[in-house]
Write a protein that holds these residues in place. Structure first.
Motif, short mmCIF file in Angstrom:
data_model
loop_
_atom_site.label_atom_id
_atom_site.label_comp_id
_atom_site.label_asym_id
_atom_site.label_seq_id
_atom_site.Cartn_x
_atom_site.Cartn_y
_atom_site.Cartn_z
N ARG A 1 0.83 -1.21 0.00
CA ARG A 1 0.00 0.00 0.00
C ARG A 1 0.86 1.26 0.00
NH1 ARG A 1 -3.22 -3.21 3.73
NH2 ARG A 1 -2.11 -2.25 5.48
N GLY A 2 2.18 1.07 0.04
CA GLY A 2 3.08 2.22 0.07
C GLY A 2 3.32 2.76 1.47
N GLU A 3 2.94 2.00 2.48
CA GLU A 3 3.12 2.42 3.87
C GLU A 3 4.51 2.02 4.36
OE1 GLU A 3 -1.58 1.76 5.13
OE2 GLU A 3 -0.11 0.14 5.35
N VAL A 4 5.21 2.95 4.99
CA VAL A 4 6.52 2.65 5.58
C VAL A 4 6.29 1.99 6.93
CG1 VAL A 4 8.71 3.61 6.38
CG2 VAL A 4 7.60 4.56 4.35
N ARG B 1 4.38 24.20 -10.08
CA ARG B 1 4.03 23.29 -8.99
C ARG B 1 5.29 22.56 -8.55
NH1 ARG B 1 0.41 18.20 -8.65
NH2 ARG B 1 -0.91 18.65 -6.85
N ILE B 2 5.64 22.69 -7.27
CA ILE B 2 6.91 22.17 -6.76
C ILE B 2 6.65 21.25 -5.57
CG2 ILE B 2 9.10 22.79 -5.66
CD1 ILE B 2 8.95 25.44 -7.24
N ILE B 3 7.17 20.04 -5.64
CA ILE B 3 7.15 19.12 -4.50
C ILE B 3 8.40 19.39 -3.67
CG2 ILE B 3 7.10 16.71 -3.75
CD1 ILE B 3 4.64 17.40 -5.33
N SER B 4 8.22 19.70 -2.40
CA SER B 4 9.35 19.99 -1.51
C SER B 4 9.58 18.81 -0.57
CB SER B 4 9.08 21.26 -0.70
OG SER B 4 10.20 21.58 0.09
N ILE B 5 10.83 18.33 -0.54
CA ILE B 5 11.19 17.23 0.35
C ILE B 5 12.46 17.59 1.11
CG2 ILE B 5 10.13 15.53 -1.20
CD1 ILE B 5 12.97 14.62 -1.98
N GLY B 6 12.80 16.76 2.09
CA GLY B 6 14.02 16.99 2.87
C GLY B 6 13.79 17.97 4.01
N GLY B 7 14.90 18.53 4.51
CA GLY B 7 14.81 19.43 5.65
C GLY B 7 13.97 20.65 5.40
N GLU C 1 2.56 13.67 2.41
CA GLU C 1 2.07 13.07 3.65
C GLU C 1 3.16 12.27 4.35
OE1 GLU C 1 -1.01 9.55 4.30
OE2 GLU C 1 -1.99 11.35 3.53
N SER C 2 3.85 11.44 3.61
CA SER C 2 4.95 10.64 4.15
C SER C 2 6.13 10.81 3.22
CB SER C 2 4.56 9.16 4.25
OG SER C 2 5.66 8.39 4.70
N PHE D 1 1.77 5.07 -3.82
CA PHE D 1 2.75 5.30 -2.75
C PHE D 1 2.84 6.76 -2.29
CE2 PHE D 1 5.93 1.58 -2.62
CZ PHE D 1 4.94 0.65 -2.89
N ILE D 2 2.48 7.73 -3.15
CA ILE D 2 2.76 9.14 -2.85
C ILE D 2 1.46 9.90 -2.67
CG2 ILE D 2 3.89 11.24 -3.68
CD1 ILE D 2 5.65 9.38 -5.44
N ARG D 3 1.34 10.59 -1.51
CA ARG D 3 0.13 11.33 -1.20
C ARG D 3 0.48 12.73 -0.67
NH1 ARG D 3 -0.82 5.97 -0.08
NH2 ARG D 3 0.42 6.07 1.83
N PRO D 4 -0.01 13.78 -1.34
CA PRO D 4 0.21 15.15 -0.83
C PRO D 4 -0.55 15.36 0.47
CG PRO D 4 -0.48 15.15 -3.14
CD PRO D 4 -0.73 13.78 -2.62
N SER D 5 0.00 16.22 1.35
CA SER D 5 -0.70 16.51 2.61
C SER D 5 -1.12 17.96 2.73
CB SER D 5 0.17 16.13 3.81
OG SER D 5 1.28 17.00 3.92
N SER D 6 -0.33 18.89 2.17
CA SER D 6 -0.68 20.30 2.27
C SER D 6 -0.01 21.08 1.14
CB SER D 6 -0.27 20.88 3.62
OG SER D 6 1.10 20.64 3.88
N ALA D 7 -0.54 22.26 0.87
CA ALA D 7 0.00 23.10 -0.20
C ALA D 7 0.18 24.53 0.31
CB ALA D 7 -0.92 23.08 -1.42
N PHE D 8 1.22 25.19 -0.21
CA PHE D 8 1.53 26.57 0.17
C PHE D 8 1.56 27.40 -1.11
CE2 PHE D 8 2.98 23.76 3.39
CZ PHE D 8 2.85 24.44 4.60
N TYR D 9 0.93 28.58 -1.06
CA TYR D 9 0.78 29.40 -2.26
C TYR D 9 1.50 30.74 -2.06
CZ TYR D 9 -2.79 25.95 -3.30
OH TYR D 9 -3.45 24.77 -3.53
#
Length: 499
Positions: A22-25, A396-402, A425-426, A455-463
């Motif tokens: 299900r893509g869950e860690v 549209r930008i996906i932000s990951i990491g610190g 989300e994760s 596996f990939i689910r967005p949780s929030s967006a910033f504009y």
């Protein structure tokens, strides 16, 4: 339930994650290992540290998860790019690995440029930089000729780890693209570059796709980790390519911002003919047959870590960032250039160094911390500017990491980049990308895109906020002057060789 394991071999640690269908860690374990820094500019590691700590992490992962090893169907890898591991004819390591952040090879970069000229850009789509593998090979050839004579094959870091776990020697296209030896468009090692620079082409490993099955675990690795001997192993990819897979950057229209030790702005490309004229990197993707363009800030998250460890060593990161959101854009007239290790994009300069501009007696900790965060984001925005100047839409930008762990920083990215910024989300970064390559390789999904949907689910967006956008546009123009106006000073300081 079936599972796969993603292994991300980073610069300072290895991260292992167990992911279900299900893509869950379901579990994750990280283990650290040291750098070897014999002198200024040198950065090496003992490859056996990678193996030992990965085995330890996998053993702990199984113990922690209590999953039946028979239910773990596949393993794949992500790894730090550009590092050089040389093996002899018995496949023994000849010397410590030279890492991506080693800067001893300026002379070799000059020699490459003089020998190949614009042919290098035509073949590899990239210009010679100290971080790449080819200059490291030439450095060993020049300074350690006896070792070079014994070399029978070179491997990238994660490829060596995979070899020690399977006994199979190979590399994938996404990692090979970062060597400066790959014909990126034609997807083969360049005989022309090898010939021009006197490198035996046979030291280049066989090439495979990132999702390709390469073998099963060796009995001794299975015994040490507790994994099943028949566990399938898939090639994996470069950390930035896997980070892109793990964030769903698998088609045009979405861009990745990854802020780890270094920082990356990455955009998917379908056309091998795309030509950025060396302004940004252009590499093969971990998704078969595709590519990506990428700009790099060498000291991104590291700049914030450096600031904390130097001035607020006993502070937590949460404590360090407290109050930053109350400081307006511009940090009270304070700018920071994050050139602690030199810079990569758009200034390929190993001698430039960082600076605070506009320090005032009224500034407090919060001003400096926000200035560091803004400086990192400004540096990344220089890549976005390049992409937009080449006609790419960055909306549209996906932000990951610190940079995705703090809401103030996420909003700052939206305001500086002038784009929607999405938090996942994760977010597991390159390790999840590696797990997705294993899941696809195992046949769980018909494509990586289908895997990403699961596996990939967005949780929030910033504009972007219009007032902040205007302020940052003006500040960015000033920020861009810092490099040119401090370059001469930094180079003069470096030439003194007093430290």
């Amino acid at each position: 339930m079936k599972y796969v394991i993603g292994i991300d071999l980073g610069t300072s640690s290895v991260k292992t994650i167990l992911v279900n269908q299900r893509g869950e860690v379901c579990a994750e374990v990280s283990k650290n290992y040291p750098l070897i820094q014999m002198k200024s500019g040198y950065s090496e590691q003992d490859p056996e540290e990678w193996v030992g700590q990965t085995v330890s992490a996998l053993s702990e992962l199984l113990s922690l998860s209590r999953v039946n090893p028979a239910d773990i169907e596949g393993i794949s890898y992500s790894g730090q790019m550009h590092g050089l591991v040389l093996l002899d004819d018995h496949h023994q390591v000849l010397r410590p690995a030279i890492l991506w952040n080693d800067t001893r090879t300026t002379a070799q970069c000059t020699a490459i440029a003089e020998a190949l000229g614009e042919d290098l850009l035509r073949i590899t789509k990239n210009r010679p930089l100290e971080g790449f593998t080819l200059p490291k090979i030439l450095w060993v050839k020049e300074h350690e000729p006896e070792i070079f004579k014994k070399a029978r094959v070179f491997l990238l870091p994660k490829d060596y780890l995979r070899f020690r776990m399977t006994g199979v020697i190979c590399s994938d296209f996404s990692d090979a693209a970062g060597t400066l030896l790959l014909d990126v468009a034609e997807r083969k090692w360049s005989a022309e570059i090898c010939r021009q620079l006197g490198i035996p082409p046979e030291i280049c490993p066989p090439l495979v796709e990132s999702h390709e099955f390469v073998g099963t675990l060796l009995p001794e690795i299975a015994q040490l980790t507790g994994l099943r001997r028949g566990t399938n192993v898939f090639a994996g990819g470069a950390d930035n390519a896997c980070g892109a897979v793990g964030a769903g950057i698998l088609s045009p229209g979405i861009t990745l911002c990854s802020i780890g030790t270094s920082g990356v702005i990455l955009s998917h490309e379908d056309q091998k003919e795309r030509d950025f004229k060396g302004k940004v990197h252009f590499f093969n993707h971990a998704k078969a047959g595709s590519f990506y363009a990428m700009g790099v800030t060498l000291s991104a998250g590291y700049s914030l870590s450096w600031f904390k460890e130097t001035f607020f060593q006993n502070e937590t990161f949460e404590g360090l960032l407290q109050g930053v959101n109350e400081v307006p854009p511009g940090s009270g007239g304070l700018l920071f250039a994050p050139y602690l290790f030199g810079e990569r994009t758009p200034h390929a300069d190993s001698a430039i160094r960082g600076s605070f501009i506009g320090v005032d007696a009224a500034h407090r900790k919060e001003n400096f911390v926000r200035a560091v965060m803004e400086g990192i984001t400004f540096s990344l925005h220089e890549t976005i500017r390049i992409f937009r100047s080449e006609g790419k839409a960055i909306d549209r930008i996906i932000s990951i990491g610190g940079g995705a762990k703090n809401q103030c920083w996420l909003q700052m990215q939206a305001d500086i980049f002038g784009a929607e910024v999405i938090k996942l989300e994760s977010e597991q970064g390159p390790a999840l990308g590696a797990a997705m390559l294993a899941a696809f390789g195992c046949g769980w999904f018909a494509s990586l895109e289908e895997c990403a949907e699961q596996f990939i689910r967005p949780s929030s967006a910033f504009y972007p906020q219009s007032e902040a956008v205007k302020k940052y546009q003006a500040l960015f123009e000033i920020y861009q002057e810092i490099y040119a106006k401090t370059k001469g000073i930094c180079h003069a300081m470096q030439s003194l060789k007093m430290w």
